[in-house]
Scaffold this motif. Structure first.
Motif, PDB file in Angstrom:
ATOM      1  N   GLU A 114      28.945   7.720 -58.086  1.00 51.59           N
ATOM      2  CA  GLU A 114      29.535   8.269 -56.857  1.00 51.59           C
ATOM      3  C   GLU A 114      29.199   9.735 -56.610  1.00 51.59           C
ATOM      4  O   GLU A 114      29.126  10.165 -55.466  1.00 51.59           O
ATOM      5  CB  GLU A 114      31.060   8.112 -56.884  1.00 51.59           C
ATOM      6  CG  GLU A 114      31.524   6.681 -56.760  1.00 51.59           C
ATOM      7  CD  GLU A 114      33.031   6.558 -56.626  1.00 51.59           C
ATOM      8  OE1 GLU A 114      33.737   7.588 -56.642  1.00 51.59           O
ATOM      9  OE2 GLU A 114      33.511   5.420 -56.494  1.00 51.59           O
ATOM     10  N   LEU A 115      29.060  10.520 -57.690  1.00 50.54           N
ATOM     11  CA  LEU A 115      28.868  11.967 -57.536  1.00 50.54           C
ATOM     12  C   LEU A 115      27.552  12.462 -58.128  1.00 50.54           C
ATOM     13  O   LEU A 115      27.197  13.625 -57.937  1.00 50.54           O
ATOM     14  CB  LEU A 115      30.036  12.731 -58.185  1.00 50.54           C
ATOM     15  CG  LEU A 115      31.430  12.408 -57.650  1.00 50.54           C
ATOM     16  CD1 LEU A 115      32.483  13.201 -58.420  1.00 50.54           C
ATOM     17  CD2 LEU A 115      31.539  12.692 -56.166  1.00 50.54           C
ATOM     18  N   GLY A 116      26.856  11.596 -58.866  1.00 48.71           N
ATOM     19  CA  GLY A 116      25.583  11.989 -59.451  1.00 48.71           C
ATOM     20  C   GLY A 116      25.707  12.996 -60.571  1.00 48.71           C
ATOM     21  O   GLY A 116      24.798  13.788 -60.802  1.00 48.71           O
ATOM     22  N   VAL A 117      26.849  12.974 -61.292  1.00 50.90           N
ATOM     23  CA  VAL A 117      27.044  13.916 -62.398  1.00 50.90           C
ATOM     24  C   VAL A 117      27.429  13.173 -63.676  1.00 50.90           C
ATOM     25  O   VAL A 117      28.092  12.140 -63.624  1.00 50.90           O
ATOM     26  CB  VAL A 117      28.130  14.983 -62.093  1.00 50.90           C
ATOM     27  CG1 VAL A 117      27.681  15.899 -60.964  1.00 50.90           C
ATOM     28  CG2 VAL A 117      29.475  14.368 -61.782  1.00 50.90           C
ATOM     29  N   SER A 118      26.988  13.729 -64.796  1.00 47.04           N
ATOM     30  CA  SER A 118      27.416  13.170 -66.076  1.00 47.04           C
ATOM     31  C   SER A 118      28.731  13.832 -66.469  1.00 47.04           C
ATOM     32  O   SER A 118      29.069  14.923 -66.004  1.00 47.04           O
ATOM     33  CB  SER A 118      26.346  13.362 -67.148  1.00 47.04           C
ATOM     34  OG  SER A 118      26.096  14.724 -67.336  1.00 47.04           O
ATOM     35  N   SER A 119      29.480  13.134 -67.323  1.00 44.67           N
ATOM     36  CA  SER A 119      30.811  13.609 -67.701  1.00 44.67           C
ATOM     37  C   SER A 119      31.179  13.057 -69.066  1.00 44.67           C
ATOM     38  O   SER A 119      30.515  12.160 -69.585  1.00 44.67           O
ATOM     39  CB  SER A 119      31.838  13.136 -66.668  1.00 44.67           C
ATOM     40  OG  SER A 119      31.845  11.718 -66.607  1.00 44.67           O
ATOM     41  N   THR A 120      32.243  13.598 -69.625  1.00 52.26           N
ATOM     42  CA  THR A 120      32.816  13.088 -70.862  1.00 52.26           C
ATOM     43  C   THR A 120      34.266  12.737 -70.584  1.00 52.26           C
ATOM     44  O   THR A 120      35.044  13.596 -70.146  1.00 52.26           O
ATOM     45  CB  THR A 120      32.742  14.142 -71.988  1.00 52.26           C
ATOM     46  OG1 THR A 120      31.372  14.517 -72.164  1.00 52.26           O
ATOM     47  CG2 THR A 120      33.305  13.595 -73.284  1.00 52.26           C
ATOM     48  N   ALA A 121      34.611  11.471 -70.804  1.00 48.48           N
ATOM     49  CA  ALA A 121      35.975  10.999 -70.553  1.00 48.48           C
ATOM     50  C   ALA A 121      36.860  11.326 -71.744  1.00 48.48           C
ATOM     51  O   ALA A 121      36.426  11.249 -72.895  1.00 48.48           O
ATOM     52  CB  ALA A 121      35.963   9.505 -70.295  1.00 48.48           C
ATOM     53  N   GLY A 122      38.099  11.681 -71.446  1.00 49.00           N
ATOM     54  CA  GLY A 122      39.076  11.994 -72.485  1.00 49.00           C
ATOM     55  C   GLY A 122      40.209  10.986 -72.495  1.00 49.00           C
ATOM     56  O   GLY A 122      40.001   9.789 -72.345  1.00 49.00           O
ATOM     57  N   GLU A 123      41.424  11.519 -72.608  1.00 49.56           N
ATOM     58  CA  GLU A 123      42.614  10.686 -72.737  1.00 49.56           C
ATOM     59  C   GLU A 123      43.082  10.130 -71.400  1.00 49.56           C
ATOM     60  O   GLU A 123      42.865  10.728 -70.354  1.00 49.56           O
ATOM     61  CB  GLU A 123      43.756  11.538 -73.318  1.00 49.56           C
ATOM     62  CG  GLU A 123      43.482  12.099 -74.691  1.00 49.56           C
ATOM     63  CD  GLU A 123      43.307  11.018 -75.741  1.00 49.56           C
ATOM     64  OE1 GLU A 123      44.160  10.110 -75.802  1.00 49.56           O
ATOM     65  OE2 GLU A 123      42.307  11.073 -76.478  1.00 49.56           O
ATOM     66  N   VAL A 124      43.789   8.994 -71.473  1.00 51.65           N
ATOM     67  CA  VAL A 124      44.498   8.465 -70.303  1.00 51.65           C
ATOM     68  C   VAL A 124      45.724   9.343 -70.087  1.00 51.65           C
ATOM     69  O   VAL A 124      46.500   9.585 -71.010  1.00 51.65           O
ATOM     70  CB  VAL A 124      44.929   6.997 -70.537  1.00 51.65           C
ATOM     71  CG1 VAL A 124      45.829   6.507 -69.412  1.00 51.65           C
ATOM     72  CG2 VAL A 124      43.706   6.104 -70.664  1.00 51.65           C
ATOM     73  N   LEU A 125      45.875   9.868 -68.855  1.00 50.81           N
ATOM     74  CA  LEU A 125      47.002  10.748 -68.545  1.00 50.81           C
ATOM     75  C   LEU A 125      48.213   9.977 -68.033  1.00 50.81           C
ATOM     76  O   LEU A 125      49.344  10.259 -68.409  1.00 50.81           O
ATOM     77  CB  LEU A 125      46.591  11.790 -67.498  1.00 50.81           C
ATOM     78  CG  LEU A 125      45.494  12.753 -67.908  1.00 50.81           C
ATOM     79  CD1 LEU A 125      45.096  13.644 -66.747  1.00 50.81           C
ATOM     80  CD2 LEU A 125      45.957  13.590 -69.091  1.00 50.81           C
ATOM     81  N   THR A 126      47.965   9.022 -67.151  1.00 51.03           N
ATOM     82  CA  THR A 126      49.047   8.235 -66.562  1.00 51.03           C
ATOM     83  C   THR A 126      48.447   7.031 -65.857  1.00 51.03           C
ATOM     84  O   THR A 126      47.229   6.965 -65.672  1.00 51.03           O
ATOM     85  CB  THR A 126      49.890   9.095 -65.579  1.00 51.03           C
ATOM     86  OG1 THR A 126      51.039   8.356 -65.167  1.00 51.03           O
ATOM     87  CG2 THR A 126      49.089   9.508 -64.352  1.00 51.03           C
ATOM     88  N   VAL A 127      49.296   6.087 -65.467  1.00 50.31           N
ATOM     89  CA  VAL A 127      48.867   4.903 -64.722  1.00 50.31           C
ATOM     90  C   VAL A 127      49.767   4.750 -63.505  1.00 50.31           C
ATOM     91  O   VAL A 127      50.982   4.913 -63.598  1.00 50.31           O
ATOM     92  CB  VAL A 127      48.941   3.632 -65.604  1.00 50.31           C
ATOM     93  CG1 VAL A 127      48.571   2.389 -64.807  1.00 50.31           C
ATOM     94  CG2 VAL A 127      48.040   3.771 -66.828  1.00 50.31           C
TER      95      VAL A 127
END
Length: 133
Positions: free
Chosen positions: A54-67
């Motif tokens: 969607e944004l064309g950027v790489s990232s590092t996912a962390g913790e789930v904050l909320t649902v």
């Protein structure tokens, strides 16, 4: 219920939000970027893939904050907010027509997608708690 990952990317106290482009579902609504989990995919892998698409950027996912669970006319979703570190902010928008960095207070002034509102409120509550600590 569809599982959907939402990126919570924070920089200098501001949170990334994107606006759905014309022709998309929920066009004109602001949201935390992300998308549906593919079969067999975990939420961290999903958000990293979606941000690339969607944004064309790489990232590092962390913790789930909320649902946040919400039922739209087309069906129910479970929106899973994930802390994300972006490796770039040089975005290439595909399903959005605008992006913005907003403080938690400013998020609630936007026309947010309904499932995203409880997440924005939790971010604001967390900020208030930090200030009181």
């Amino acid at each position: 219920m569809k599982e959907v990952a939402a990126a919570i990317a924070i920089s200098e106290g501001k949170v990334l939000v994107t606006r759905r482009a014309a022709g998309q579902k929920l066009a004109g609504y602001w949201e935390f970027p992300g998308g549906k989990l593919e079969p067999g995919e975990d939420v961290q892998t999903c958000i990293e893939r979606e941000l690339q698409e969607e944004l064309g950027v790489s990232s590092t996912a962390g913790e789930v904050l909320t649902v946040s669970e919400y039922t739209y006319p087309g069906g129910a979703i479970s929106l899973i907010a994930i802390e994300v570190s972006l490796h770039s902010s040089d975005f290439s928008l595909t399903v959005h027509d605008e992006y913005a960095w907003r403080t938690p207070e400013e998020l609630l002034e936007l026309t947010l997608a309904p499932a995203d509102i409880p997440i924005a409120k939790k971010l604001l509550d967390a900020k208030k708690k930090d200030l009181q600590a």
